[in-house]
Design a protein around this motif. Structure first.
Motif, PDB file in Angstrom:
ATOM      1  N   ALA A   1      -5.358 -22.744 -23.709  1.00 11.50           N
ATOM      2  CA  ALA A   1      -4.817 -21.399 -23.497  1.00 11.50           C
ATOM      3  C   ALA A   1      -4.997 -20.524 -24.732  1.00 11.50           C
ATOM      4  O   ALA A   1      -5.410 -19.353 -24.629  1.00 11.50           O
ATOM      5  CB  ALA A   1      -3.335 -21.499 -23.136  1.00 11.50           C
ATOM      6  N   SER A   2      -4.669 -21.048 -25.902  1.00 10.25           N
ATOM      7  CA  SER A   2      -4.794 -20.242 -27.124  1.00 10.25           C
ATOM      8  C   SER A   2      -6.255 -19.961 -27.450  1.00 10.25           C
ATOM      9  O   SER A   2      -6.596 -18.871 -27.932  1.00 10.25           O
ATOM     10  CB  SER A   2      -4.116 -20.954 -28.291  1.00 10.25           C
ATOM     11  OG  SER A   2      -4.651 -22.256 -28.480  1.00 10.25           O
ATOM     12  N   GLY A   3      -7.140 -20.925 -27.189  1.00  8.58           N
ATOM     13  CA  GLY A   3      -8.556 -20.672 -27.360  1.00  8.58           C
ATOM     14  C   GLY A   3      -9.046 -19.592 -26.410  1.00  8.58           C
ATOM     15  O   GLY A   3      -9.852 -18.735 -26.783  1.00  8.58           O
ATOM     16  N   GLY A   4      -8.538 -19.610 -25.174  1.00  7.66           N
ATOM     17  CA  GLY A   4      -8.891 -18.569 -24.224  1.00  7.66           C
ATOM     18  C   GLY A   4      -8.423 -17.198 -24.673  1.00  7.66           C
ATOM     19  O   GLY A   4      -9.151 -16.200 -24.531  1.00  7.66           O
ATOM     20  N   LEU A   5      -7.215 -17.125 -25.243  1.00  2.49           N
ATOM     21  CA  LEU A   5      -6.728 -15.847 -25.769  1.00  2.49           C
ATOM     22  C   LEU A   5      -7.605 -15.365 -26.923  1.00  2.49           C
ATOM     23  O   LEU A   5      -7.893 -14.160 -27.035  1.00  2.49           O
ATOM     24  CB  LEU A   5      -5.283 -15.994 -26.231  1.00  2.49           C
ATOM     25  CG  LEU A   5      -4.621 -14.724 -26.763  1.00  2.49           C
ATOM     26  CD1 LEU A   5      -4.533 -13.657 -25.682  1.00  2.49           C
ATOM     27  CD2 LEU A   5      -3.224 -15.041 -27.316  1.00  2.49           C
ATOM     28  N   GLY A   6      -8.041 -16.292 -27.773  1.00  3.04           N
ATOM     29  CA  GLY A   6      -8.939 -15.918 -28.863  1.00  3.04           C
ATOM     30  C   GLY A   6     -10.260 -15.379 -28.367  1.00  3.04           C
ATOM     31  O   GLY A   6     -10.820 -14.434 -28.952  1.00  3.04           O
ATOM     32  N   LEU A   7     -10.769 -15.925 -27.264  1.00  3.16           N
ATOM     33  CA  LEU A   7     -12.011 -15.420 -26.693  1.00  3.16           C
ATOM     34  C   LEU A   7     -11.853 -13.998 -26.168  1.00  3.16           C
ATOM     35  O   LEU A   7     -12.804 -13.209 -26.186  1.00  3.16           O
ATOM     36  CB  LEU A   7     -12.476 -16.344 -25.565  1.00  3.16           C
ATOM     37  CG  LEU A   7     -12.945 -17.743 -25.960  1.00  3.16           C
ATOM     38  CD1 LEU A   7     -13.267 -18.564 -24.723  1.00  3.16           C
ATOM     39  CD2 LEU A   7     -14.149 -17.677 -26.873  1.00  3.16           C
ATOM     40  N   ILE A   8     -10.666 -13.682 -25.698  1.00  6.68           N
ATOM     41  CA  ILE A   8     -10.422 -12.342 -25.168  1.00  6.68           C
ATOM     42  C   ILE A   8     -10.278 -11.320 -26.299  1.00  6.68           C
ATOM     43  O   ILE A   8     -10.829 -10.216 -26.234  1.00  6.68           O
ATOM     44  CB  ILE A   8      -9.159 -12.339 -24.288  1.00  6.68           C
ATOM     45  CG1 ILE A   8      -9.371 -13.222 -23.053  1.00  6.68           C
ATOM     46  CG2 ILE A   8      -8.777 -10.920 -23.870  1.00  6.68           C
ATOM     47  CD1 ILE A   8      -8.123 -13.437 -22.230  1.00  6.68           C
ATOM     48  N   GLY A   9      -9.545 -11.676 -27.356  1.00  8.20           N
ATOM     49  CA  GLY A   9      -9.193 -10.701 -28.376  1.00  8.20           C
ATOM     50  C   GLY A   9     -10.125 -10.610 -29.562  1.00  8.20           C
ATOM     51  O   GLY A   9     -10.192  -9.564 -30.221  1.00  8.20           O
TER      52      GLY A   9
END
Length: 349
Positions: free
Chosen positions: A225-233
């Motif tokens: 989840a946190s890696g996915g958020l990093g990909l978005i931001g």
């Protein structure tokens, strides 16, 4: 009319005759015993049951606030870890995304927990004691130490985004954010995993039987989840660590789930039925799709963002699916009674 002693004597004689006939002949008149086979069963095999079909253990009174609290806490923990690494390597956009994600995530996680408790002072009351044998007490102190650290690091990023913040305050927050962010990163693994210990320490069958692998599932889910958020931001140039964390977390989550279900025995059934089954199937699909898109879409901003959204949604489905599976296992008495009898039979044999 015969006296009571005569009735008792007749009853005993009748029981003895039935025992003799039952041990010597079967339903077709053939003799039992010896080479003809064993003794006929006089009592049918017992089946699982409970008083009036009621649950043996009480389902937790938790509502949807708690799986949201589980998901948001894991997201915050992984984001703090990413932000600490980005601070060390000079990846500004990833650091900013991680710090802001951790601040918002832990803030909403606290809000969900307090809403479930009913009154804010109930959380404060849990700080009156520190009991190392209680996952709830340990978790309360972990959150109490982690929350201000993540919030301070996030406040520095918010201050840098608005020109109206006084320069002296901005400098103070920037100076304090670095050690606070590193400390939050060090606490992140405990924040991501203690909720799994909290669930598996209960008597709820599907949670308790998953106690070996559930921490790995939660840590992998938090990393995805946190890696996915990093990909978005983050920008494509800064998103490399987030991409690797997302793919690695997805692999860990899926592998741990694959190993967890066989070890749970009968208690794994609720993971495949009803609401929990739909959520867990959706979680696996979203996690696989997100991990593959993250791995192949490193040159495309849109693909990276979609991969991040898929991983975030998959992680949320995992937490909600495991939560609903536990509640369902507590409501059905067979998930408590049958494993108990199997363990008794195993010890006797």
């Amino acid at each position: 009319m015969s006296s009571p002693p005569d009735d008792l004597t007749a009853a005993r004689a009748g029981i003895g005759a039935r025992r003799e006939n039952g041990s010597r002949r079967d339903g077709k008149g053939r003799r039992r015993g010896g080479r003809g086979g064993g003794e006929r069963k006089m009592v049918p095999d017992a089946v699982f049951t409970s008083y009036y079909g009621r649950p043996v253990v009480k389902a937790s009174p938790w509502e949807a606030d708690i799986p949201a609290y589980l998901f948001l806490g894991g997201l915050a923990a992984g984001s703090s870890l990413l932000a600490a690494g980005a601070e060390l390597t000079g990846l500004a956009s990833l650091r900013r995304t991680g710090r802001l994600g951790a601040t918002v995530g832990i803030g909403l996680s606290f809000a969900a927990l307090v809403h479930d408790l009913g009154r804010p002072e109930r959380f404060v009351n849990m700080l009156r004691v520190a009991k190392h044998t209680s996952p709830m007490s340990v978790g309360t102190w972990i959150l109490t130490g982690y929350g201000p650290l993540a919030g301070l690091a996030g406040a520095a990023e918010i201050a840098a985004m608005f020109t109206g913040v006084p320069a002296p305050l901005r400098r103070v927050l920037t100076a304090a954010a670095r050690p606070a962010g590193w400390a939050a990163g060090l606490a992140a693994p405990a924040v991501a995993s203690y909720t799994a210990v909290l669930l598996s320490d209960t008597a709820t069958p599907s949670w308790h039987e998953a106690h070996r692998e559930l921490p790995f599932v939660f840590v992998g889910s938090a990393a995805a989840a946190s890696g996915g958020l990093g990909l978005i931001g983050a920008t494509l140039a800064d998103a490399g660590p987030a991409r690797r964390l997302a793919v690695g977390g997805a692999v860990l989550e899926l592998l741990a789930e694959h190993l967890m279900e066989p070890s749970m025995g009968l208690a794994a059934e609720p993971l495949h039925r009803g609401t929990a089954g739909r959520l867990m199937r959706t979680s696996k699909t979203l996690t696989v799709v997100g991990a593959v898109a993250a791995a192949v879409g490193h040159r495309n901003r849109v693909v990276s963002a979609l991969a991040g959204l898929s991983l975030l949604a998959g992680s949320a489905c995992t937490r909600f699916g495991i939560f609903h599976a536990g509640q369902e296992s507590a409501r059905d008495p067979k998930y408590t009674v049958v494993p108990q009898r199997e363990r008794l039979d195993a010890r006797e044999s």
